[in-house]
Design a protein around this motif. Structure first.
Motif, short mmCIF file in Angstrom:
data_model
loop_
_atom_site.label_atom_id
_atom_site.label_comp_id
_atom_site.label_asym_id
_atom_site.label_seq_id
_atom_site.Cartn_x
_atom_site.Cartn_y
_atom_site.Cartn_z
N MET A 44 0.91 -1.13 -0.07
CA MET A 44 0.08 0.06 -0.08
C MET A 44 0.85 1.39 -0.20
SD MET A 44 -3.19 -0.70 -0.25
CE MET A 44 -4.06 0.53 0.19
N LEU A 45 1.92 1.25 0.76
CA LEU A 45 2.84 2.43 0.69
C LEU A 45 3.58 2.56 -0.55
CD1 LEU A 45 4.58 4.45 2.20
CD2 LEU A 45 6.13 2.67 2.71
N LEU A 46 3.98 1.45 -1.19
CA LEU A 46 4.43 1.58 -2.52
C LEU A 46 3.45 2.25 -3.62
CD1 LEU A 46 6.65 -1.54 -3.02
CD2 LEU A 46 7.37 0.60 -2.39
N LEU A 47 2.36 1.65 -3.35
CA LEU A 47 1.32 2.34 -4.40
C LEU A 47 0.68 3.56 -4.00
CD1 LEU A 47 -1.45 -0.68 -4.47
CD2 LEU A 47 0.04 -0.02 -6.12
N SER A 48 0.83 3.99 -2.78
CA SER A 48 0.65 5.56 -2.53
C SER A 48 1.81 6.27 -3.11
CB SER A 48 0.41 5.68 -1.17
OG SER A 48 1.40 5.69 -0.28
N MET A 49 3.11 5.98 -2.96
CA MET A 49 3.95 6.71 -3.43
C MET A 49 3.97 7.00 -4.81
SD MET A 49 7.33 4.87 -1.29
CE MET A 49 8.55 5.79 -2.00
N MET A 50 3.40 5.86 -5.71
CA MET A 50 3.04 6.22 -7.01
C MET A 50 2.50 7.83 -7.71
SD MET A 50 2.46 2.50 -8.76
CE MET A 50 3.50 1.18 -8.63
N ASN A 51 1.63 8.04 -6.42
CA ASN A 51 0.97 9.18 -6.68
C ASN A 51 1.51 10.51 -5.93
OD1 ASN A 51 -0.62 8.07 -8.85
ND2 ASN A 51 -1.37 6.76 -7.21
N TRP A 52 2.37 10.40 -5.17
CA TRP A 52 2.85 11.45 -4.42
C TRP A 52 3.03 12.68 -5.34
CZ3 TRP A 52 6.29 9.07 0.02
CH2 TRP A 52 5.42 8.54 0.93
N GLU A 56 6.48 13.92 -9.06
CA GLU A 56 5.45 13.88 -10.34
C GLU A 56 6.43 14.20 -11.43
OE1 GLU A 56 2.93 13.03 -12.61
OE2 GLU A 56 2.41 12.87 -10.56
N PRO A 57 7.57 15.10 -11.07
CA PRO A 57 8.53 15.22 -12.56
C PRO A 57 9.20 13.97 -13.06
CG PRO A 57 8.81 16.94 -10.87
CD PRO A 57 7.81 15.93 -9.99
N ILE A 58 9.31 12.93 -11.80
CA ILE A 58 10.16 11.75 -12.26
C ILE A 58 9.14 10.30 -12.09
CG2 ILE A 58 12.31 12.51 -11.66
CD1 ILE A 58 12.05 10.65 -9.11
N ALA A 59 7.83 10.67 -11.61
CA ALA A 59 7.17 9.58 -11.17
C ALA A 59 6.72 8.75 -12.58
CB ALA A 59 5.67 9.86 -10.66
N PRO A 60 6.13 9.07 -13.74
CA PRO A 60 5.60 8.22 -14.77
C PRO A 60 6.55 7.45 -15.48
CG PRO A 60 5.07 10.47 -15.19
CD PRO A 60 5.93 10.63 -13.97
N ARG A 61 7.82 7.62 -15.78
CA ARG A 61 8.72 6.95 -16.44
C ARG A 61 9.89 6.52 -15.60
NH1 ARG A 61 7.94 6.87 -21.55
NH2 ARG A 61 6.90 8.71 -22.57
#
Length: 195
Positions: A44-52, A56-61
């Motif tokens: 759950m922590l890993l999943l929530s970190m995906m959307n912090w 955002e600048p480095i999240a998608p790729r």
């Protein structure tokens, strides 16, 4: 495993409000259940970190593919994962994503569903066992926003899945598929050589 241990496990599960089917957890001991309980917050922590927002600048790729790998999925190179993409967190090891895949925001990838093959009138749906199946996304595929990928599907190479589609069956390579359920509507052809 003895009947005493089984009954203790099931009594414990039911005491904390979990109605797991005995067919599914018949070979699972209490320590395994407790281990799962503590691994869920990590996922759950890993999943929530995906959307912090801070990431955002480095999240998608970078961040989201990295975190999905940490959860056990096979993720290729140069993968783009949009915000609020939901994965089957306890079965992410069944997800395989090829190189250069683009998964837009709001998609869901599921790797388990109830096994309805022996479901009859007056049966308790909550007691049905789960059927786990892998999801494979081929190289260079694009999954449109708010699409659902159901357990057991294989999406071929170079596929474009339209936004809001529900993929319930395999999709062949090099086509556009849209709809609920998603069906191929156009096949791509090789590029003509330039003169």
């Amino acid at each position: 495993m003895s009947n005493t241990k089984l009954s203790l496990t099931f009594r414990f599960l039911r005491a904390i409000g979990l109605n797991y089917p005995e067919e599914e957890y018949g070979q699972v001991g209490l320590l395994t259940v407790i281990g799962k309980f503590f691994s869920n917050p990590y996922h759950m922590l890993l999943l929530s970190m995906m959307n912090w927002v801070i990431f955002e600048p480095i999240a998608p790729r970078m961040l989201r593919p990295f975190l999905l790998r940490r959860m056990g999925a096979k993720v290729g190179k140069n993968v783009y994962i949009g915000d609020h993409v939901n994965f089957d967190q306890n079965r992410s090891h069944l997800i395989s994503i090829g190189d250069h895949v683009h998964i837009d925001s709001g998609c869901r990838i599921l790797c388990h569903k109830r096994d309805l093959s022996n479901y009859h009138i007056n049966d308790d749906y909550a007691r049905l066992p789960y059927k786990e199946q892998p999801v494979v996304i081929g190289k260079g595929t694009s999954i449109g926003m708010e699409s659902f990928l159901m357990p057991g599907v294989t999406i071929g190479e170079g596929v474009v899945i339209g936004a809001g589609s529900l993929v319930t069956k395999d999709i062949p390579s090099w086509c556009i598929a849209i709809g609920r359920p998603a069906k191929p509507i156009k096949r791509f052809i090789p590029r003509e050589p330039q003169a």
